[in-house]
Scaffold this active site. Sequence first.
Site, short mmCIF file in Angstrom:
data_model
loop_
_atom_site.label_atom_id
_atom_site.label_comp_id
_atom_site.label_asym_id
_atom_site.label_seq_id
_atom_site.Cartn_x
_atom_site.Cartn_y
_atom_site.Cartn_z
N HIS A 39 9.91 -23.13 -3.90
CA HIS A 39 9.51 -24.35 -3.20
C HIS A 39 10.36 -24.56 -1.95
CE1 HIS A 39 7.06 -25.54 -6.66
NE2 HIS A 39 6.64 -26.59 -5.96
N HIS A 63 15.92 -26.03 -10.82
CA HIS A 63 16.65 -25.15 -9.91
C HIS A 63 18.09 -25.62 -9.78
CE1 HIS A 63 13.86 -22.21 -8.37
NE2 HIS A 63 12.96 -23.13 -8.14
#
Length: 232
Positions: free
Chosen positions: A141, A191
């Site tokens: 992302h 993440h």
Amino acid sequence: MRDQEHALEFRLAGAAAGTVVLLVPFAVLTAMVVGEVDWLHRLDEDVSVSVHGFASGHPGLVDFMWAWCLVFDPWTWRVAALGLVIWLVRRGARSLAWWVGITMTAGGLLGVLLKLVFERDRPSFLDPVATAVGYSFPSGHALNNALGAAVVLAVLLPMTRHRPRLRRWLIAGGLVVPAVTGLFRIGLGVHWLSDVLGGWLLGLLVVAATMAAFAARRRRRLVPVGAGTTRE
């Protein structure tokens, strides 16, 4: 012709310098991630634990972060890039369209390849607020948001030099969207901080590198090969 050459030389120098400037921190960060440097590992864990604790108590915020990341998914930027390519081709800017397509493709593939090479595990919690599949470094992302935003800005900003308000909105969006998306990936607990930093750096690095390559190619085509002629 000389003005065009000077402009290309300036772009080439800037893109080449940008490539070096971005490559160094990305390479250092990657080496520390692969080497599992203690202080970076502790920082990643401390940030993830703190952010997860906050997110766990704010389900509404979690829903908003998830929706935001869904809207600004990597495929959103790829579809937007395809639309940009079609628009550029219709305007006759085929070289620029090729750059957009190649840059987005190269960045996406490189991100997937590096995930498979490094095989870094994602953060893990007993009570996760969100889950994601695949490996962690670099963040897809963060990479694709930085990549897509930089590509869009590189194409559209020169066209808005006489429209300052639109120019300001483009710059603001190009900075805020990738930044917020990366932070929300940390907030969702999918993440590490270093994953997001690596994604941002790699996305910008790919843009700088392809800009340098395309500027060098155009510069070679403009070099005179005879009196009054060029390779064009």
